[in-house]
Design a protein around this motif. Sequence first.
Motif, PDB file in Angstrom:
ATOM      1  N   PHE A 300     -37.438   5.525 -57.851  1.00  0.00           N
ATOM      2  CA  PHE A 300     -37.870   6.867 -57.456  1.00  0.00           C
ATOM      3  C   PHE A 300     -38.872   6.888 -56.315  1.00  0.00           C
ATOM      4  CE2 PHE A 300     -36.059   7.987 -61.542  1.00  0.00           C
ATOM      5  CZ  PHE A 300     -35.561   9.265 -61.326  1.00  0.00           C
ATOM      6  N   TYR A 322     -40.772  11.728 -54.524  1.00  0.00           N
ATOM      7  CA  TYR A 322     -40.561  12.146 -55.910  1.00  0.00           C
ATOM      8  C   TYR A 322     -41.800  11.952 -56.780  1.00  0.00           C
ATOM      9  CZ  TYR A 322     -35.614  12.078 -54.629  1.00  0.00           C
ATOM     10  OH  TYR A 322     -34.408  12.316 -54.017  1.00  0.00           O
ATOM     11  N   THR A 327     -44.968  16.910 -56.806  1.00  0.00           N
ATOM     12  CA  THR A 327     -43.668  16.822 -57.491  1.00  0.00           C
ATOM     13  C   THR A 327     -43.873  16.256 -58.897  1.00  0.00           C
ATOM     14  OG1 THR A 327     -43.298  14.643 -56.500  1.00  0.00           O
ATOM     15  CG2 THR A 327     -42.370  16.553 -55.349  1.00  0.00           C
ATOM     16  N   TRP A 330     -40.899  15.703 -61.181  1.00  0.00           N
ATOM     17  CA  TRP A 330     -40.096  14.515 -60.957  1.00  0.00           C
ATOM     18  C   TRP A 330     -40.695  13.292 -61.657  1.00  0.00           C
ATOM     19  CZ3 TRP A 330     -35.316  13.835 -59.805  1.00  0.00           C
ATOM     20  CH2 TRP A 330     -34.624  14.762 -59.031  1.00  0.00           C
TER      21      TRP A 330
END
Length: 466
Positions: A300, A322, A327, A330
């Motif tokens: 990621f 991410y 984020t 995520w």
Amino acid sequence: MTTEPAAPARTRRTQRQWAPYLLILPSLIYLAIFFAWPMVRAIRLAVWDERALLTLRAEASTGSSTTGALPQGSQVILLDRQSIMAAAADLTGGETLTEVWFRIEGNDPAGSRVEGWTPESRIRVRVTDEQGAPVEGTVRPKLGAAADPLTSLYVDPNETSAVRGKLAGGAVVRISEQATLEVWFQVQGQRDERTLTGWAPSRLLQVYGDGVSGRVDQGDTGQFTTTYIERMLNDRFFRPALSTTLLLMVIIIPVQFILAIIMALVIQARLKFNTVFLSIFAIPLAASDLAVGIVWYSIFTQSGYLNSILQGLGLISASQPYLTADTRHWIIIAVWLAEVWRATAIVMVIVVSGLQAISQEVLEAAEVFGATLWQRVRYVILPLLKPSLQVALILRTILALQVFAVVIALSGGEVVTVLANETYRQYYTLRNMNVAAAYAALILLISMFTAVFYLRMVRSQEEAGP
């Protein structure tokens, strides 16, 4: 014809079987040492303040009677001071005030030999031995017209003891012994609208610059308190940690059980490559939590595999971040995927063992009567799997509450945090064992509550009763 009376029946003594007790004894010892005792210690740290109260003594001695106790932080007035002999261990903690006394020998103004104790401040050391201990010195002269020009020698290293003799300023003396004394103060303070007076050692007090007032720096007696629990509840990371932990439990456990049951059914079906499937499913069991977190971080991260694949397929034109503070969702998804991948195999092993205990005749009978796969799973397999599901649910919930290394690897423990991470932060970073114990006690409480809930809700027919 006479009949002899029947002999009384002998009562058989039931012999106690000690074998089961001896077999279970090691387990009880293990639980007591590695579960019960640490649990009691953790709970005690969370609700017990070891330094809450300062005991006041009737005299400047630890063996004297008590006159009361003042809470830590109380303001006090210093009424008197006294120096007493103390153990070496008592002179190492806190802001301990000490006085050094010398046992000296010299000639008084009349020429007579006198010996006694006097404070270090009254002697100027002239000669020391190889170890640095003073052996010879001279008496310091006293300044001021109103002061007694002679220095008193006491029977004991205490100004309240009897005076054995006096020496004039400048007299040469031999130093035979040295003693370090601890200063005690007679203090007066308020507790529950009551005025308490007593003696306390200086190491437990903070003396202000005016020399007549101070405060209780730390106590020597404990009491029950909710302070550490309140600090935990008021901690700015507490609510995010609790909500994230509960969220992970809700989104991880159901998915894992569905996948674990499907994997177990595939293995139980005895397909052609059955052992290959089992080996593939069991691969995550060989990886540690931190290793799994690092693997999924490499997926990621902005330069990781996910961005490389999406760019290679032409779905995105530039790498997407991410695992950032913007984020956060995520990061939770990444933790969810990592935990599902890592721990589903544990549940699968338990479910497979439960499936093997189900009689094949029961499953074949259901199939003969026309039950579909879904009907066999719902009405036959799942009810018979309830004992195994209880164990799996309890184990997986405990593991979900202990999620730590994966969160650290994917978020650093700052953007997304969990209860286990806050326990570590309080203990290692902030050095606050009591608040860390409060976090640990909360994790224990949630684990026990969920275990009881699972045992009550997921019960077999034998456990449920008529």
